[in-house]
Design a protein around this motif. Sequence first.
Motif, PDB file in Angstrom:
ATOM      1  N   ARG A  61      -0.880   2.777   7.844  1.00 48.15           N
ATOM      2  CA  ARG A  61      -0.237   2.176   8.963  1.00 48.15           C
ATOM      3  C   ARG A  61      -1.077   2.027  10.274  1.00 48.15           C
ATOM      4  NH1 ARG A  61       4.891   2.803   8.408  1.00 48.15           N
ATOM      5  NH2 ARG A  61       5.054   4.951   7.352  1.00 48.15           N
ATOM      6  N   TYR A  74      -4.923   5.852   7.556  1.00 51.03           N
ATOM      7  CA  TYR A  74      -4.028   5.482   6.946  1.00 51.03           C
ATOM      8  C   TYR A  74      -3.483   4.316   7.240  1.00 51.03           C
ATOM      9  CZ  TYR A  74      -2.809  10.542   5.889  1.00 51.03           C
ATOM     10  OH  TYR A  74      -2.888  11.627   5.307  1.00 51.03           O
ATOM     11  N   LEU A  81       0.883  -1.247   0.159  1.00 49.21           N
ATOM     12  CA  LEU A  81      -0.036   0.167  -0.016  1.00 49.21           C
ATOM     13  C   LEU A  81       0.882   1.447   0.068  1.00 49.21           C
ATOM     14  CD1 LEU A  81      -2.697  -1.249   2.619  1.00 49.21           C
ATOM     15  CD2 LEU A  81      -2.842  -1.101   0.291  1.00 49.21           C
ATOM     16  N   PHE A  82       0.364   2.475  -0.485  1.00 46.96           N
ATOM     17  CA  PHE A  82       1.129   3.650  -0.457  1.00 46.96           C
ATOM     18  C   PHE A  82       0.863   4.194   0.913  1.00 46.96           C
ATOM     19  CE2 PHE A  82      -0.751   3.537  -4.646  1.00 46.96           C
ATOM     20  CZ  PHE A  82       0.233   3.060  -5.367  1.00 46.96           C
ATOM     21  N   PRO A  83       2.171   4.414   1.799  1.00 47.19           N
ATOM     22  CA  PRO A  83       1.785   4.670   3.155  1.00 47.19           C
ATOM     23  C   PRO A  83       1.572   6.040   3.502  1.00 47.19           C
ATOM     24  CG  PRO A  83       4.099   4.191   2.333  1.00 47.19           C
ATOM     25  CD  PRO A  83       3.571   3.701   1.319  1.00 47.19           C
ATOM     26  N   HIS A  84       1.788   6.679   2.382  1.00 44.60           N
ATOM     27  CA  HIS A  84       1.563   8.120   2.598  1.00 44.60           C
ATOM     28  C   HIS A  84       0.170   8.678   2.151  1.00 44.60           C
ATOM     29  CE1 HIS A  84       3.047   7.421  -1.228  1.00 44.60           C
ATOM     30  NE2 HIS A  84       2.727   8.836  -1.839  1.00 44.60           N
ATOM     31  N   MET A  85      -0.769   7.457   1.748  1.00 47.57           N
ATOM     32  CA  MET A  85      -1.878   8.195   1.004  1.00 47.57           C
ATOM     33  C   MET A  85      -3.179   7.415   2.063  1.00 47.57           C
ATOM     34  SD  MET A  85      -1.751   7.619  -2.960  1.00 47.57           S
ATOM     35  CE  MET A  85      -0.379   7.941  -3.533  1.00 47.57           C
TER      36      MET A  85
END
Lengths: 345, 288
Positions: A132, A130, A86-90
């Motif tokens: 995370r 998010y 997954l894109f962690p910053h999105m």
Amino acid sequence: MAHLVLDKLSKAFGNQQAVSELDLTVAKGEFVSLLGPSGCGKTTTLQMIAGFVEPTSGAVTLDGADLLAKPPSKRGLGIVFQSYALFPHMTVAENVGFGLEMRGLGRAERDSRITEALTLVGLASFGERYPRRMSGGQQQRVALARALVIRPPVLLLDEPLSNLDAKLREGMQAELRAIQRTTGTTTILVTHDQSEAMALSDRIVVMNQGRIEQIAAPEQAYASPASAFVAGFLGKTNRLDGECTDQRISVAGAAFAAPAGTASGPVTVSVRPERIAFGPASPAAIPGRVATRVFQGAHWLFEIETAQGAVSVIRQNTGEGVPGEGDNVHLHAASQDLLVTERRP
Amino acid sequence: MKRRRAATLVPYFLSAPALLLFLAVMIVPLIMTALLSFYDWGQYKGIVPEFTLKNWREMIADDYFLEVYVRTLRISLLVTLFSALIGVPEAYILNRMSPRWRPLCLLIVLGPLLISVVARTLGWALLLGSTGFLNQALVSLGLLSEPVGFMFTETGVVIALTHVLAPFMLLAVWAALQRLDGKVEQAAFSLGASQFSVIRKVVLPQIIPGILSGSVIVFALAASAFATPAIIGGRRLKVASTLAYDEFLNTLNWPLGAAVAVLLLVALVAIIVGCNRLIERRFAQVFE
Ligand SMILES: Nc1ncnc2c1ncn2[C@@H]1O[C@H](COP(=O)(O)OP(=O)(O)O)[C@@H](O)[C@H]1O
Ligand SMILES: [Mg+2]
């Protein structure tokens, strides 16, 4: 019928053959699993379909069009990675919307399709989170939603459930199957877990050392494995060393007619634990002694000491009496439940 | 009870030697420098241990000091910017290289770190001088009609400092890139992203922490650099560190030099902590 076709697909890393001449035809809407031990070339095969590994030779076509000619970004396939990736910053919604954004869809349409996809995987209220801050199972669902939202013709799953704990994995298996049925997306699943492959797939492709051992429906591959490898890999099996002479097989003190076409010489006889029954002494039964007996509620597990070592036997608990530890028994199996393969001496 | 108390004290005993050393070589000199900045000084009387705000008042009142600090800040910012512009793409390319060539290229890029800053800066002085290689090349190519003076200019200092400090940016960004999951880029490609989109929307946002820590290192080193501005900038083009040096060793006005140094330290800490806060808040989800 043929939707996705792999034609003699091969990949060599240096002089190591990771995948050899793989032939596979997948029908539209089918759920196919690539099953095999670690290092047998499953991921490499999937990556060649996805476009991240260039095949040494062979072809991949989707609805007759050459897939290898296109870069990964133009193939339009949905991919779910083992690590989720997954894109962690999105946020979850941004993750799911990424593919739509790349396709230039407008805000309104994007939002409605993101909601639709998140609802499908049961995460409708998680859009602003998010990755995370989510559990492994939830991240898995986000990855699935992100892959499905672009409505790919083919969904590729690389060991998607192997990072989840056993209980969660069973739940996700059922859900994955239900989602696949709902969307009707052609799906290729890579796994080394035979029970996962059997639970999910329409057909299983059993691979070993870069080659296909068998392609069959799960129950068919389980009941009549094409090779001793498949028999050993799909479920538990007993392997007994025997000899074939004059179309008769002798193994651990028993002798019976060999299947037609068995060459004389050393053989391996494979038989599933649940296909062995106790019965009266006979020339075709293997004599043995009960070494251990374990009660499991629905069934009994036996370890039988024979001339060829331990044989495991599973008997349903029917309420009738069963042999006790130390008893002498005779093992019977129907000829169609035996798999006889040649053994290199 | 007693034993428990003793157990909680053990960590302090164990770290005491390091703490004492830190105190002796770091904190004490800093405090002494700070105190020194409040001492009086005169041409004939020398350093007088009497509390006065004279030095600080002089620094604030005299525009010369403001000019030096603004120049230091400008040079540091430019060096940080150029180091990022050079170091980030460099790190990305190096990270994608085949494992066969990567070690060699990394060595070439980081090699300058093995050479003394003074030697490297003198090399730049040779290149940048009015009869230096750069000017001669530009003139003979017809790009310049007459040599440009790079020496003793901010441009020259920025060029030389960037060369010295860009590898630090590269190392910081490189470390951040190494922590990226390559599958995340693959996922982006599979969703239809172009190479450009992958870099802009997937890679860059994830390496912001690396770029930030690289920027902090480069900025701090640039603002406190001495050898490079001293050689390229010469005696005229002063930055904070060369100014402090001059006050200490030429004018022998130690208290004023101390005030210059303390102000530089305070400004650096304030800028770095402030930027860190700002960016950490903005990119909270990228930081663990
Ligand atoms: N990039 C690579 N370079 C060299 N060898 C590789 C590479 N990727 C995979 N292999 C080798 O190819 C074989 C198949 O790997 P893989 O497809 O990952 O297996 P699986 O997914 O079935 O566990 C393995 O022996 C592995 O070591
Ligand atoms: Mg794999």
